[in-house]
Design a protein around this motif. Structure first.
Motif, short mmCIF file in Angstrom:
data_model
loop_
_atom_site.label_atom_id
_atom_site.label_comp_id
_atom_site.label_asym_id
_atom_site.label_seq_id
_atom_site.Cartn_x
_atom_site.Cartn_y
_atom_site.Cartn_z
N LYS A 125 -8.04 -0.56 6.10
CA LYS A 125 -7.77 -1.01 4.73
C LYS A 125 -6.39 -1.65 4.61
O LYS A 125 -6.21 -2.65 3.91
CB LYS A 125 -7.89 0.17 3.76
N ALA A 126 -5.41 -1.09 5.28
CA ALA A 126 -4.04 -1.60 5.17
C ALA A 126 -3.84 -2.91 5.91
O ALA A 126 -3.09 -3.79 5.46
CB ALA A 126 -3.06 -0.55 5.71
N ILE A 127 -4.50 -3.06 7.04
CA ILE A 127 -4.23 -4.21 7.92
C ILE A 127 -5.20 -5.36 7.68
O ILE A 127 -4.88 -6.52 7.97
CB ILE A 127 -4.23 -3.72 9.39
N LEU A 128 -6.35 -5.08 7.11
CA LEU A 128 -7.38 -6.11 6.90
C LEU A 128 -6.92 -7.30 6.05
O LEU A 128 -7.25 -8.45 6.39
CB LEU A 128 -8.63 -5.47 6.29
N PRO A 129 -6.17 -7.13 4.95
CA PRO A 129 -5.79 -8.30 4.14
C PRO A 129 -5.08 -9.40 4.92
O PRO A 129 -5.35 -10.59 4.71
CB PRO A 129 -4.88 -7.69 3.06
N GLY A 130 -4.20 -9.03 5.83
CA GLY A 130 -3.51 -10.03 6.64
C GLY A 130 -4.44 -10.78 7.57
O GLY A 130 -4.30 -11.98 7.79
N MET A 131 -5.41 -10.07 8.12
CA MET A 131 -6.40 -10.71 8.99
C MET A 131 -7.24 -11.70 8.20
O MET A 131 -7.51 -12.82 8.66
CB MET A 131 -7.29 -9.66 9.65
#
Length: 254
Positions: A125-131
């Motif tokens: 959840k935390a890292i997905l937006p940047g991807m």
């Protein structure tokens, strides 16, 4: 073969030792920018020093327990204070206690959920937006051969790791349009401290080698090579898979 990993930012959870450390080293060999994590600060610092000195690169080492929400938030805040985004996320944890169903308490089940599933969901959840913003990413879960074929006396791992595999398979469908691949890698019996502790607590694990067609336990470096390939540009058409690195122990056809 150029795997296209140079300067990619990779966060490898639980990487001060064992399989996680082996994956961090393999990614460093390919030129990735490495972020490592672990609960034991001394081991974590030793791993950082080993990688930095051997591969002439800077490594961000973030200590903390990913199963604890407050510590997890600090870990993620530290990562994003140093990097705008993470290109490659390798989720990983230590294993839950061994034991049969009636030996285990509800607290054991709750702790296993936090350790294996909640930590994985929170990191994604935390890292997905940047991807999604850059329309590229790799999410790889390290689970266990128990996902496909349950291991005796490991009911906690057998049960909860299977839910992680379900999460990964579902995310592969949801995130494919963003050029984000999502895969699960299932280590078999591999020469780590975890395996040694299982053998010590339950001598029957020693006989597991007889069930492996290659007639030996795996090396962490062999496992890390498979994970690194899935993290690479060369694996851009592989998603939603569960890859066993188990010497042939799993007997299922599919």
């Amino acid at each position: 073969m150029d795997l296209g990993l140079k300067n990619k930012v990779a966060f490898i959870a639980a990487s001060s030792d064992g399989l996680g450390k082996a994956v961090a080293i393999e990614l460093a060999k390919e030129g990735a920018t490495i972020i490592i994590n672990g609960r034991n600060k001394a081991k974590l610092e030793n791993t950082r020093n080993d990688i930095e000195q051997t591969y002439n690169t800077k490594v961000l080492a973030v200590s903390g327990d990913l199963a604890k929400e407050d510590e997890r938030e600090i870990i993620l805040k530290t990562i994003f204070n140093h990097h705008d985004k993470v290109d490659i996320l390798i989720t990983n944890t230590g294993g839950p206690p061994s034991g049969k169903f009636e030996d285990l308490s509800m607290e054991d089940w709750d702790n296993t959920y936090k350790l294996l599933l909640a930590s994985t969901v929170a990191l994604i959840k935390a890292i997905l937006p940047g991807m999604k913003q850059q329309q590229w990413g790799r999410i790889i879960a390290i689970t266990s051969q128990a996902v496909k074929q349950p291991v005796d006396n490991l009911i906690l791992s057998n049960s909860v790791r299977a839910s992680v595999a379900g999460l990964i398979k579902t995310l592969a469908s949801e995130l494919g349009e963003h050029s984000i691949t999502v895969n699960n890698v299932m280590p078999g019996y591999t020469k780590t401290n975890r395996l040694l502790s299982l053998i010590e607590s339950n001598p029957s694990f020693k006989s597991a080698i007889d069930e492996i067609p290659l007639k030996r336990f795996g090396n962490p470096e062999e496992f890390a090579a498979a994970v690194t390939f899935l993290a690479s540009e060369r694996a851009s058409y592989i998603t939603g898979t569960s890859l066993a690195v188990d010497g042939g122990w799993i007997k299922h056809i599919l």
